[in-house]
Design a protein around this motif. Structure first.
Motif, PDB file in Angstrom:
ATOM      1  N   UNK A 157       0.832  -1.213   0.000  1.00 31.41           N
ATOM      2  CA  UNK A 157       0.000   0.000   0.000  1.00 31.41           C
ATOM      3  C   UNK A 157       0.861   1.255   0.000  1.00 31.41           C
ATOM      4  N   UNK A 158       0.547   2.160  -0.892  1.00 30.05           N
ATOM      5  CA  UNK A 158       1.171   3.487  -0.936  1.00 30.05           C
ATOM      6  C   UNK A 158       0.050   4.498  -0.665  1.00 30.05           C
ATOM      7  N   UNK A 159       0.086   5.114   0.494  1.00 33.97           N
ATOM      8  CA  UNK A 159      -1.045   5.962   0.911  1.00 33.97           C
ATOM      9  C   UNK A 159      -1.049   7.319   0.215  1.00 33.97           C
ATOM     10  N   UNK A 160       0.115   7.796  -0.158  1.00 29.33           N
ATOM     11  CA  UNK A 160       0.177   9.131  -0.751  1.00 29.33           C
ATOM     12  C   UNK A 160      -0.476   9.145  -2.130  1.00 29.33           C
ATOM     13  N   UNK A 161      -1.429  10.067  -2.343  1.00 30.63           N
ATOM     14  CA  UNK A 161      -2.086  10.238  -3.647  1.00 30.63           C
ATOM     15  C   UNK A 161      -2.044  11.729  -3.977  1.00 30.63           C
ATOM     16  N   UNK A 162      -1.162  12.154  -4.866  1.00 30.34           N
ATOM     17  CA  UNK A 162      -0.904  13.580  -5.063  1.00 30.34           C
ATOM     18  C   UNK A 162      -1.872  14.285  -6.000  1.00 30.34           C
ATOM     19  N   UNK A 163      -2.869  13.569  -6.560  1.00 27.91           N
ATOM     20  CA  UNK A 163      -3.703  14.130  -7.609  1.00 27.91           C
ATOM     21  C   UNK A 163      -5.059  14.587  -7.067  1.00 27.91           C
ATOM     22  N   UNK A 164      -5.664  15.542  -7.791  1.00 30.19           N
ATOM     23  CA  UNK A 164      -6.979  16.042  -7.398  1.00 30.19           C
ATOM     24  C   UNK A 164      -8.107  15.145  -7.905  1.00 30.19           C
ATOM     25  N   UNK A 213      -1.365   3.501  -7.966  1.00 27.17           N
ATOM     26  CA  UNK A 213      -0.326   4.078  -7.118  1.00 27.17           C
ATOM     27  C   UNK A 213       0.226   3.109  -6.097  1.00 27.17           C
ATOM     28  N   UNK A 214      -0.481   2.004  -5.826  1.00 27.94           N
ATOM     29  CA  UNK A 214       0.089   0.950  -4.991  1.00 27.94           C
ATOM     30  C   UNK A 214       1.183   0.218  -5.776  1.00 27.94           C
ATOM     31  N   UNK A 215       1.951  -0.607  -5.072  1.00 27.85           N
ATOM     32  CA  UNK A 215       3.023  -1.386  -5.686  1.00 27.85           C
ATOM     33  C   UNK A 215       2.654  -2.868  -5.621  1.00 27.85           C
ATOM     34  N   UNK A 216       2.822  -3.571  -6.725  1.00 25.34           N
ATOM     35  CA  UNK A 216       2.709  -5.020  -6.713  1.00 25.34           C
ATOM     36  C   UNK A 216       4.119  -5.599  -6.672  1.00 25.34           C
ATOM     37  N   UNK A 217       4.347  -6.451  -5.686  1.00 31.80           N
ATOM     38  CA  UNK A 217       5.654  -7.057  -5.476  1.00 31.80           C
ATOM     39  C   UNK A 217       5.577  -8.539  -5.822  1.00 31.80           C
ATOM     40  N   UNK A 218       6.275  -8.916  -6.881  1.00 32.07           N
ATOM     41  CA  UNK A 218       6.300 -10.306  -7.340  1.00 32.07           C
ATOM     42  C   UNK A 218       7.500 -11.004  -6.708  1.00 32.07           C
ATOM     43  N   UNK A 219       7.218 -12.035  -5.935  1.00 32.50           N
ATOM     44  CA  UNK A 219       8.266 -12.772  -5.239  1.00 32.50           C
ATOM     45  C   UNK A 219       8.858 -13.862  -6.132  1.00 32.50           C
ATOM     46  N   UNK A 220       9.952 -14.430  -5.698  1.00 32.67           N
ATOM     47  CA  UNK A 220      10.640 -15.500  -6.436  1.00 32.67           C
ATOM     48  C   UNK A 220      10.866 -15.089  -7.889  1.00 32.67           C
ATOM     49  N   UNK A 221      11.389 -13.900  -8.064  1.00 30.45           N
ATOM     50  CA  UNK A 221      11.628 -13.348  -9.401  1.00 30.45           C
ATOM     51  C   UNK A 221      13.117 -13.251  -9.739  1.00 30.45           C
TER      52      UNK A 221
END
Length: 405
Positions: free
Chosen positions: A320-327, A363-371
């Motif tokens: 989760x990325x909480x910061x959302x800089x857009x209107x 804006x969230x990040x998807x983290x792919x493991x075992x890459x």
């Protein structure tokens, strides 16, 4: 492993643009491979098959740990020699050119895995011109039956190795070739085997048939190369290959079946590097099309081709990325299923197909493991000329964020 999440959050906070990066936990890599090397039974050596990931930083880290490297091209030989001038190299591949065979000799390759009668003739002629005798292993495509695995390179018609039924003809041919010396046999019959007990039985079969052939043809059996083939379970990351069970079964079997002067070689790739690598990509868009939801990430199969090449949904988690800089409104998906896709103009740019998602937002990040294996190394990097991902080689991840890795 959880230390990777705060690292990714920190990485995102420190850069103004969209995040797309490969991250490699170098401490985890060294630890994982070191344990495997140290726990092998005596008269076993572990080589790293660099086709899985041939980045300089990875090779430099593993050169201090493994017994050597396995390569499949002159380019890979040169990559290894940039790291070390003398580390042992095994050279395989079904279509070696004269330039590659010349280079293998020039760069001091330890063993060349010969895959056909023609290749034997070609290597013998090169070695004769140089006034040397080239040490080789004969790669054999066994008739089987062999265990089932994700990929099979033996036990059926493939481009790999010498057909087991052609071995008498090849051994007759060798009587006329004075500049190659057969040191033993090479087998790499399958890939991504997840059954440790089955893998012990496979190595046992290699030992049995190699002994028979050595006796039949009057060979000194210095080496049996059992290949790689130890797998990674992408479907369930908590249920991986039982290495401890493998080595505990391997040791007594080898005491019984391995001739006293013979060394067993393993050449693992995926199994050594996959777990310590991550692919992180920012969510660009979330959309619904013909009743299906799609999550589009910054990146795709041109960076991380493994999922589409193996036709699986690659495991990932949302950061989760909480910061959302857009209107304007932030698109989101809650308690649904979605297909994770990249930016490419092809419907095959899919990393995970219709997976359950509790929550994801642009804006969230998807983290792919075992890459860490067969990701960047096999991808079509410049298709559509999108930017390459960042490559981060992280030291001390555990000390930076605390807790276990």
């Amino acid at each position: 492993m959880q230390n990777i999440v705060p690292y990714i959050q920190k990485l995102k906070a420190e850069q103004p643009g969209l995040l797309c990066a490969y991250v490699r936990d170098m401490d985890a890599l060294r630890s994982h491979v070191g344990v495997r090397v140290q726990s092998l039974p005596r008269r076993c050596k572990l080589f790293y098959a660099i086709k899985a990931n041939s980045e300089r930083e990875v090779l430099a880290a593993l050169a201090e740990i493994v017994h050597g490297f396995e390569v499949a091209s002159l380019g890979e030989i040169r990559k290894v020699r940039e790291i070390s001038s003398d580390i042992p190299i095994l050279f395989g591949g079904p279509g070696k050119t004269e330039e590659e065979l010349e280079g293998a000799i020039e760069y001091g390759v330890s063993l060349i895995h010969v895959e056909s009668g023609h290749e034997l003739n070609k290597l013998n002629a090169i070695a004769e011109r140089r006034g040397i005798v080239a040490p080789v292993l004969l790669r054999i495509n066994l008739r089987g039956p062999l265990p089932q695995a994700t990929l099979a390179m033996g036990g059926k018609p493939t481009q790999f190795g010498i057909d087991e039924e052609s071995l008498p003809e090849v051994m007759g041919q060798l009587q006329k070739l004075r500049h190659v010396r057969v040191e033993g046999f090479h087998f790499h019959s399958l890939s991504n085997n997840l059954d440790a007990e089955q893998h012990v039985r496979l190595v046992e079969y290699y030992c049995e048939i190699s002994r028979q052939w050595a006796a039949k043809y009057g060979l000194t059996l210095n080496y049996i190369n059992a290949g790689g083939g130890i797998g990674v379970n992408y479907a369930d990351l908590e249920q991986q290959f039982d290495w401890d069970g493998f080595v505990s079964g391997l040791a007594p079997m080898l005491e019984k079946e391995l001739p006293p002067t013979t060394t067993i070689l393993f050449e693992c790739g995926r199994y050594l590097t996959a777990a310590s690598g991550y692919y992180a990509a920012e969510v660009l868009d979330i959309k619904r099309n013909h009743g299906k939801d799609y999550v589009i990430i910054r990146g795709g199969t041109h960076h991380f081709r493994l999922p589409v090449s193996w036709n699986h949904s690659h495991p990932f988690e949302r950061i989760a990325i909480e910061h959302w800089p857009h209107s304007y409104e932030r698109p989101a998906l809650y308690d649904g299923s979605a297909t994770i896709v990249g930016q490419l103009c092809t419907p095959k740019d899919v990393l995970a197909h219709e997976v359950e998602i509790k929550e994801v937002r642009v804006g969230d990040i998807l983290l792919f493991r075992y890459a860490g294996a067969y990701g960047w190394a096999i991808s079509h990097h410049d298709f559509l000329s999108h930017p390459h991902p960042e490559h981060k080689y992280v030291e001390g991840l555990n000390s930076l964020f605390g807790g276990g890795v």
